[in-house]
Design a protein around this motif. Structure first.
Motif, short mmCIF file in Angstrom:
data_model
loop_
_atom_site.label_atom_id
_atom_site.label_comp_id
_atom_site.label_asym_id
_atom_site.label_seq_id
_atom_site.Cartn_x
_atom_site.Cartn_y
_atom_site.Cartn_z
N THR A 149 -8.37 -13.74 0.53
CA THR A 149 -7.49 -13.57 -0.73
C THR A 149 -6.64 -12.35 -0.60
O THR A 149 -6.68 -11.44 0.40
CB THR A 149 -8.34 -12.89 -1.88
N ARG A 150 -5.47 -12.31 -1.26
CA ARG A 150 -4.74 -11.07 -1.24
C ARG A 150 -4.85 -10.20 -2.59
O ARG A 150 -5.44 -10.87 -3.57
CB ARG A 150 -3.28 -11.64 -1.31
N ILE A 151 -4.62 -8.91 -2.51
CA ILE A 151 -4.85 -8.07 -3.56
C ILE A 151 -3.92 -7.46 -3.95
O ILE A 151 -2.90 -6.68 -3.09
CB ILE A 151 -5.99 -7.12 -3.14
N SER A 179 -5.75 3.33 -1.44
CA SER A 179 -6.13 4.14 -0.10
C SER A 179 -7.87 4.20 -0.25
O SER A 179 -8.55 4.05 0.82
CB SER A 179 -5.81 5.41 -0.34
N TYR A 180 -8.30 4.13 -1.46
CA TYR A 180 -9.68 4.51 -1.35
C TYR A 180 -10.38 2.98 -0.83
O TYR A 180 -11.42 3.32 -0.15
CB TYR A 180 -10.34 4.60 -3.24
N ILE A 181 -9.86 1.95 -1.60
CA ILE A 181 -10.70 0.63 -0.95
C ILE A 181 -10.57 0.21 0.54
O ILE A 181 -11.41 -0.20 1.12
CB ILE A 181 -10.36 -0.58 -1.93
N ALA A 182 -9.26 0.96 1.15
CA ALA A 182 -9.19 0.72 2.48
C ALA A 182 -10.12 1.72 3.42
O ALA A 182 -10.64 1.13 4.24
CB ALA A 182 -7.38 1.19 2.85
N GLN A 183 -10.38 2.59 2.73
CA GLN A 183 -11.34 3.63 3.48
C GLN A 183 -12.92 2.88 3.49
O GLN A 183 -13.72 3.23 4.24
CB GLN A 183 -11.53 4.86 2.54
N GLY A 188 -5.97 -3.12 4.83
CA GLY A 188 -4.83 -2.81 3.93
C GLY A 188 -3.57 -3.76 4.05
O GLY A 188 -2.70 -3.94 3.02
N TYR A 189 -3.63 -4.79 5.12
CA TYR A 189 -2.53 -5.60 5.01
C TYR A 189 -2.70 -6.60 3.97
O TYR A 189 -1.81 -7.33 3.55
CB TYR A 189 -2.68 -6.60 6.39
N ARG A 190 -3.91 -6.96 3.39
CA ARG A 190 -4.02 -7.41 2.29
C ARG A 190 -3.65 -7.03 0.90
O ARG A 190 -3.54 -7.78 -0.12
CB ARG A 190 -5.64 -7.79 2.16
N VAL A 191 -3.53 -5.80 0.74
CA VAL A 191 -3.30 -5.30 -0.45
C VAL A 191 -1.85 -4.97 -0.59
O VAL A 191 -1.21 -4.22 -0.03
CB VAL A 191 -4.23 -3.88 -0.51
N ASP A 192 -1.33 -5.01 -1.89
CA ASP A 192 0.12 -4.45 -2.26
C ASP A 192 -0.11 -3.80 -3.56
O ASP A 192 -1.09 -3.95 -4.20
CB ASP A 192 1.00 -5.67 -2.78
N THR A 193 0.68 -2.87 -3.89
CA THR A 193 0.59 -1.91 -5.00
C THR A 193 1.95 -1.90 -5.56
O THR A 193 3.11 -2.29 -5.17
CB THR A 193 0.40 -0.46 -4.65
N GLU A 194 2.03 -1.81 -7.15
CA GLU A 194 3.07 -1.64 -7.94
C GLU A 194 2.50 -0.90 -8.91
O GLU A 194 1.44 -0.61 -9.40
CB GLU A 194 3.13 -3.35 -8.56
N GLY A 195 3.57 -0.05 -9.49
CA GLY A 195 3.60 0.43 -10.69
C GLY A 195 4.47 0.09 -12.13
O GLY A 195 5.65 -0.39 -11.63
#
Length: 226
Positions: A149-151, A179-183, A188-195
């Motif tokens: 899955t991608r996140i 950052s927290y879930i990567a720890q 991290g390659y699965r995760v994108d962020t937006e605001g």
């Protein structure tokens, strides 16, 4: 029976096989419905793609193969997401009861988690509250168990403050969750962020309760289809 009629019969059989396979499993009725939808969608899409991609001009054969492959793939994706959704519901049962997090299935291939901002972040801060770490640990554990899955993590604010300030705060909060879930082991390659700042309220900003609902972080978990 002509080849054309045979091809139609095979496609119908492929879709039926996908439905029977989906309905034969254990789990809830909703799980079986989601898996069945995936099987039918996969069969139809596979049949159309197979008809277009058959290189030797025999589109009937291409549609048959495409329908069989598509039905199996669609049913598999639906079941994979069914299992992942149930894992979230099981692991986060306490948090759901306390209304700290919501788990929603918004599409056959998409799960949405809504993190209550009041328990996840201090006021006007992008620092995750230590008391919320255990919740994110549980979420991370499920995400790690289902790597196909991608996140996408999306931050939201209420309308208090300037547009630019709220936009920046929403981006920082989404990045903090990433950052927290990567720890915790989520790649991290699965995760994108937006605001999204204050641009997508889900309640009125004219009341304290409404503003509280609008301050949130949403996590979208989407099947990669593999």
């Amino acid at each position: 029976m002509t080849l054309k009629r045979q091809s139609k019969a095979f496609i119908v059989a492929a879709i039926s096989a996908g439905l029977l396979s989906a309905c034969a499993g254990t789990g809830s009725q909703q799980d079986r419905n989601n898996t069945a939808i995936g099987a039918v969608s996969g069969a139809v899409i596979g049949a159309l793609a197979g008809g277009q991609m058959d290189n030797d001009g025999n589109r009937d054969r291409g549609r048959i193969v495409g329908a069989l492959v598509g039905a199996a793939a669609g049913a598999g994706i639906g079941k994979y997401m069914d299992n992942q959704e149930q894992a979230f519901r099981d692991e986060l049962a306490t948090e759901r009861r306390n209304r700290e997090i919501e788990v929603k299935r918004i599409k056959d291939d998409t799960i949405q988690l809504v993190l209550n901002n009041e328990v996840s972040f201090d006021y006007d801060s992008a620092r995750i509250k230590p008391s919320f770490h255990s919740t994110l640990n549980k979420m991370s554990e499920v995400l790690s168990k289902y790597p196909e899955t991608r996140i996408t993590i999306v931050g939201h604010t209420d309308s208090t403050g300037s547009d630019s300030y709220n936009q920046n705060l929403s981006e920082q909060r989404a990045s903090s969750v990433k950052s927290y879930i990567a720890q915790q082991g989520v790649n991290g390659y699965r995760v994108d962020t937006e605001g999204r700042g204050e641009s997508q309220p889900r309640a009125t900003n004219s009341t304290a309760d409404g503003r509280s609902l609008n301050r949130r972080v949403e996590v979208f978990v989407v099947s990669t289809g593999t």
